[in-house]
Design an enzyme around this catalytic site. Structure first.
Site, PDB file in Angstrom:
ATOM      1  CG  ASN A   1       4.998  -0.851 -11.335  1.00  0.00           C
ATOM      2  OD1 ASN A   1       5.805  -0.367 -10.553  1.00  0.00           O
ATOM      3  ND2 ASN A   1       4.084  -0.128 -11.940  1.00  0.00           N
TER       4      ASN A   1
ATOM      5  CD  GLU B   1       9.517  11.931 -11.992  1.00  0.00           C
ATOM      6  OE1 GLU B   1      10.292  11.119 -12.545  1.00  0.00           O
ATOM      7  OE2 GLU B   1       8.274  11.869 -12.107  1.00  0.00           O
TER       8      GLU B   1
ATOM      9  CE1 TYR C   1       4.939   6.972  -8.478  1.00  0.00           C
ATOM     10  CE2 TYR C   1       5.607   6.078  -6.356  1.00  0.00           C
ATOM     11  CZ  TYR C   1       5.550   5.986  -7.732  1.00  0.00           C
ATOM     12  OH  TYR C   1       6.122   4.904  -8.371  1.00  0.00           O
TER      13      TYR C   1
ATOM     14  CG  HIS D   1       9.288   6.323 -11.362  1.00  0.00           C
ATOM     15  ND1 HIS D   1       7.994   6.758 -11.548  1.00  0.00           N
ATOM     16  CD2 HIS D   1      10.092   7.385 -11.651  1.00  0.00           C
ATOM     17  CE1 HIS D   1       8.018   8.037 -11.932  1.00  0.00           C
ATOM     18  NE2 HIS D   1       9.271   8.439 -11.997  1.00  0.00           N
TER      19      HIS D   1
ATOM     20  CE  LYS E   1       7.914   1.617  -9.114  1.00  0.00           C
ATOM     21  NZ  LYS E   1       6.522   2.091  -9.296  1.00  0.00           N
TER      22      LYS E   1
HETATM   23  P1  DAT Z   1       3.739   4.333 -14.223  1.00  0.00           P
HETATM   24  O1  DAT Z   1       4.616   3.889 -13.075  1.00  0.00           O
HETATM   25  O2  DAT Z   1       3.628   3.262 -15.278  1.00  0.00           O
HETATM   26  O3  DAT Z   1       4.124   5.679 -14.762  1.00  0.00           O
HETATM   27  P2  DAT Z   1       1.490   5.698 -12.959  1.00  0.00           P
HETATM   28  O4  DAT Z   1       2.341   6.930 -12.968  1.00  0.00           O
HETATM   29  O5  DAT Z   1       0.128   5.778 -13.561  1.00  0.00           O
HETATM   30  O6  DAT Z   1       2.258   4.461 -13.648  1.00  0.00           O
HETATM   31  O7  DAT Z   1       1.294   5.213 -11.447  1.00  0.00           O
HETATM   32  C1  DAT Z   1       2.355   5.301 -10.523  1.00  0.00           C
HETATM   33  C2  DAT Z   1       2.423   4.022  -9.751  1.00  0.00           C
HETATM   34  O8  DAT Z   1       1.239   3.865  -8.973  1.00  0.00           O
HETATM   35  C3  DAT Z   1       2.514   2.761 -10.613  1.00  0.00           C
HETATM   36  O9  DAT Z   1       3.845   2.469 -10.978  1.00  0.00           O
HETATM   37  C4  DAT Z   1       1.912   1.729  -9.723  1.00  0.00           C
HETATM   38  C5  DAT Z   1       0.872   2.491  -8.930  1.00  0.00           C
HETATM   39  N1  DAT Z   1      -0.466   2.343  -9.515  1.00  0.00           N
HETATM   40  C6  DAT Z   1      -0.926   2.939 -10.635  1.00  0.00           C
HETATM   41  N2  DAT Z   1      -2.207   2.590 -10.882  1.00  0.00           N
HETATM   42  C7  DAT Z   1      -2.551   1.757  -9.868  1.00  0.00           C
HETATM   43  C8  DAT Z   1      -3.726   1.027  -9.531  1.00  0.00           C
HETATM   44  N3  DAT Z   1      -4.827   1.096 -10.286  1.00  0.00           N
HETATM   45  N4  DAT Z   1      -3.708   0.251  -8.422  1.00  0.00           N
HETATM   46  C9  DAT Z   1      -2.614   0.163  -7.646  1.00  0.00           C
HETATM   47  N5  DAT Z   1      -1.464   0.817  -7.900  1.00  0.00           N
HETATM   48  C10 DAT Z   1      -1.424   1.599  -8.996  1.00  0.00           C
HETATM   49 MG    MG Z   2       4.104   7.550 -13.780  1.00  0.00          MG
END
Ligand code: DAT
Ligand code: MG
Length: 148
Positions: free
Chosen positions: A112, A126, A49, A115, A9
């Protein structure tokens, strides 16, 4: 052989961590199938997303993903989806253990770095969002009989 979609990212690009992160996937034995630097549009980010639409962090997440270049990566290998997820660590960098990408390089939840698709079905969808079919290469990689 399983394929998965990885995104490095915009924070990974801005922090010059692309090489360090890609190296971990390569060293594990995953093969590069597609690689492309993309300035994501809002439409592309929304599609990627879509499952998070309506969540409180959705708008910030879109702003983040469209804020700079993203390296889209298609990787292939045995159990590629699960292997990538385990190399990434947990969503929150602060909670992610040392040795994982997010644990070693990140402290944030949103920013973070990486992805990774969370199931083979989502990986297929995806990959289609980020790559055209002719951008994915089929080739025999040297030494594959040793790595798997
Ligand atoms: P991952 O990327 O570990 O699969 P996810 O699919 O639950 O996590 O969420 C997608 C992205 O959204 C994640 O990489 C960062 C953001 N995100 C998730 N939970 C969040 C939160 N509580 N606050 C802010 N950003 C968040
Ligand atoms: Mg995810």
């Amino acid at each position: 052989m399983q394929r998965t979609l990885v995104l490095l990212k915009p924070d990974a690009v801005h922090r010059r961590l692309v090489g360090a992160i890609l190296q971990r996937f390569e060293q594990k034995g995953l093969r590069l199938v597609g690689l492309k630097l993309v300035q994501a549009s809002r439409a592309l980010a929304e599609k990627h997303y879509a499952v998070h639409r309506g969540k409180p962090f959705f708008e910030d997440l879109l702003r983040f993903l469209t804020s700079g270049p993203t390296l889209a990566v298609c990787l292939e290998g045995r159990e590629a989806v699960a292997v990538v997820r385990s190399l990434m660590g947990q969503t929150d960098g602060a909670k992610s253990p040392p040795g994982t990408i997010r644990g070693d390089f990140g402290l944030s939840v949103q920013n973070n770095l990486v992805h990774g698709s969370d199931s083979p079905e989502n990986a297929a969808q995806e990959i289609e969002i980020w790559f055209k079919p002719d951008e994915l290469l089929n080739y025999q990689i040297a030494g594959s009989e040793w790595v798997g």
